[in-house]
Design a protein around this motif. Structure first.
Motif, PDB file in Angstrom:
ATOM      1  N   VAL A  77       0.828  -1.203   0.000  1.00 20.23           N
ATOM      2  CA  VAL A  77       0.000   0.000   0.000  1.00 20.23           C
ATOM      3  C   VAL A  77       0.862   1.253   0.000  1.00 20.23           C
ATOM      4  O   VAL A  77       0.614   2.195  -0.765  1.00 20.23           O
ATOM      5  N   TYR A 106       0.799   9.087  -5.840  1.00 19.73           N
ATOM      6  CA  TYR A 106       0.584  10.440  -5.337  1.00 19.73           C
ATOM      7  C   TYR A 106       1.811  11.331  -5.472  1.00 19.73           C
ATOM      8  O   TYR A 106       1.680  12.562  -5.474  1.00 19.73           O
ATOM      9  N   ARG A 117       2.568   1.710  -3.475  1.00 11.39           N
ATOM     10  CA  ARG A 117       1.626   2.132  -4.517  1.00 11.39           C
ATOM     11  C   ARG A 117       1.177   3.569  -4.297  1.00 11.39           C
ATOM     12  O   ARG A 117       1.085   4.356  -5.248  1.00 11.39           O
ATOM     13  N   CYS A 118       0.869   3.932  -3.065  1.00 10.00           N
ATOM     14  CA  CYS A 118       0.448   5.306  -2.784  1.00 10.00           C
ATOM     15  C   CYS A 118       1.564   6.299  -3.094  1.00 10.00           C
ATOM     16  O   CYS A 118       1.321   7.361  -3.685  1.00 10.00           O
ATOM     17  N   PHE A 173       3.593   8.211   3.765  1.00  6.27           N
ATOM     18  CA  PHE A 173       2.531   7.201   3.804  1.00  6.27           C
ATOM     19  C   PHE A 173       2.844   6.102   4.821  1.00  6.27           C
ATOM     20  O   PHE A 173       1.924   5.532   5.410  1.00  6.27           O
TER      21      PHE A 173
END
Length: 375
Positions: free
Chosen positions: A80, A88, A83-84, A355
């Motif tokens: 996660v 972003y 990927r974020c 993140f």
């Protein structure tokens, strides 16, 4: 997949990087044609491969994601966070820039912007685009002056679906997969096989390989088939036929209306990549550094170029027949991509830390620290 041919893994990695940048360049060319920034007679000899380039991105994305989670043994949190950070680090700065730029255009000029309503209600549309919801069901929304953003409305949710399928199990996996599929809608269902084909190719390549004596022929054949596919306008025919046989008039195909052509191109991309896996690209090793550098700016180029083209078309008296104007425009695209790279892809590490910190805080909220033992 094991191989005794030295340099092959490096060659294939460089080939995929070159393919990634080449696909982004094809998207730029497609938008030059769409905005009529290339002269008519010249444009007739310039291939419009923008949609085909997006299919390359989808297949490549599925392949790389499966490789990444398997080879790096990523945990669900790692997946996660990665990927974020990847998405972003580019999407957040570029969409912010798009909203600010278009707001300035609307305020200080008389240039018409069809998506100006989004700037007027940025408090709704900005978070909407940060959730990549523009392609849900019958929606078709992209941020101001960021037409290429539509594909992220597919790809980001494919990341989510893959993560659920890969890391979860049992009833929880089935329920969450069903919930996400129901949320995103039919357009994303239709192109999901294209993205998953990249995952399949990675699995297939672990135990299979195209014999080296056939690889070069297959690679060339896939490229030749794509050329023929475009020259005979098979993509146009399939687009029209796909719309004609679509049985649900209340569900608008919009960005998925080329689904039949997308499947055909997907098959050619799979053949090309499978054959390239067994080939030697020694010449790419000699230009390893520039290939890696260009690939490292691909995502930024993919989004930012359209901002430059739209601003250029709005404010500069561009002459499509003037090679100097075209060269100056491409130089502007390159400079914008390079400069913005310092706050996008080159800052991915900072986004990863952000993140990861957010995920750790969220974990502490969901699973509070175990209270001390009482006697």
């Amino acid at each position: 997949m094991q191989t005794n041919r030295p340099g092959l893994a490096l060659d294939f990695s460089l080939y995929l990087d070159a393919a990634r940048f080449g696909a982004a360049a094809m998207v730029v060319v497609a938008h030059l044609l769409m905005l009529r920034l290339i002269d008519g007679p010249v444009a007739a000899f310039v291939p419009d491969l923008g949609r085909e380039a997006v299919i390359v991105f989808f297949v490549l994305s599925g392949f790389v994601i499966k490789y990444s989670v398997e080879q790096k043994h990523a945990s669900p949190r790692d997946y996660v966070v990665a990927r974020c950070a990847r998405i972003y680090s580019v999407a957040l700065p570029v969409v912010t820039l798009a909203f600010v730029l278009v707001a300035l255009v609307l305020t200080f000029s008389d240039v018409a912007v069809t998506t100006g309503y989004q700037v007027a209600k940025a408090y709704i549309y900005f978070p909407f685009h940060m959730l990549f919801a523009g392609e849900f069901w019958n929606l078709a929304e992209t941020p101001p002056w960021l037409l290429p953003y539509w594909s992220l409305g597919y790809e980001v949710w494919y990341y989510a679906l893959f993560g659920i399928a890969y890391y979860l199990s049992g009833a929880r996996r089935l329920v969450l997969l069903a919930a996400v599929l129901l949320l995103v809608g039919f357009k994303l269902w239709m192109l999901l096989p294209v993205w998953l084909s990249g995952v399949w190719l990675y699995e297939w390549s672990k135990s299979h390989a195209v014999p080296p004596r056939w690889a070069s022929a297959g690679w060339l054949l896939s490229l030749a088939a794509l050329c023929v596919f475009k020259l005979v306008d098979a993509d146009i025919y399939l687009r029209a036929y796909g719309s004609a046989i679509w049985p649900f008039p209340g569900l608008r195909l919009i960005s998925a209306d080329r689904y039949l052509a997308d499947y055909a191109v997907c098959a050619l991309v799979l053949i090309n990549f499978a054959c390239a896996r067994s080939m030697s690209f020694a010449w790419l090793r000699k230009v390893k550094r520039p290939v890696r550098a260009l690939a490292g700016h691909t995502f930024t180029l993919y989004l930012v170029h359209n901002l430059v083209l739209m601003a250029w078309k709005a404010f500069y008296p561009h002459n499509p027949a003037n090679p100097g104007d075209l060269a100056l425009l491409l130089f502007a695209v390159g400079v914008a991509t390079y400069v913005l790279g310092f706050v996008t892809e080159r800052r991915k590490g900072a986004f990863e830390r952000l993140f990861r910190g957010l995920s750790e805080r969220a974990s502490r909220l969901v699973v509070p620290a175990k209270a001390g033992t009482h006697t």
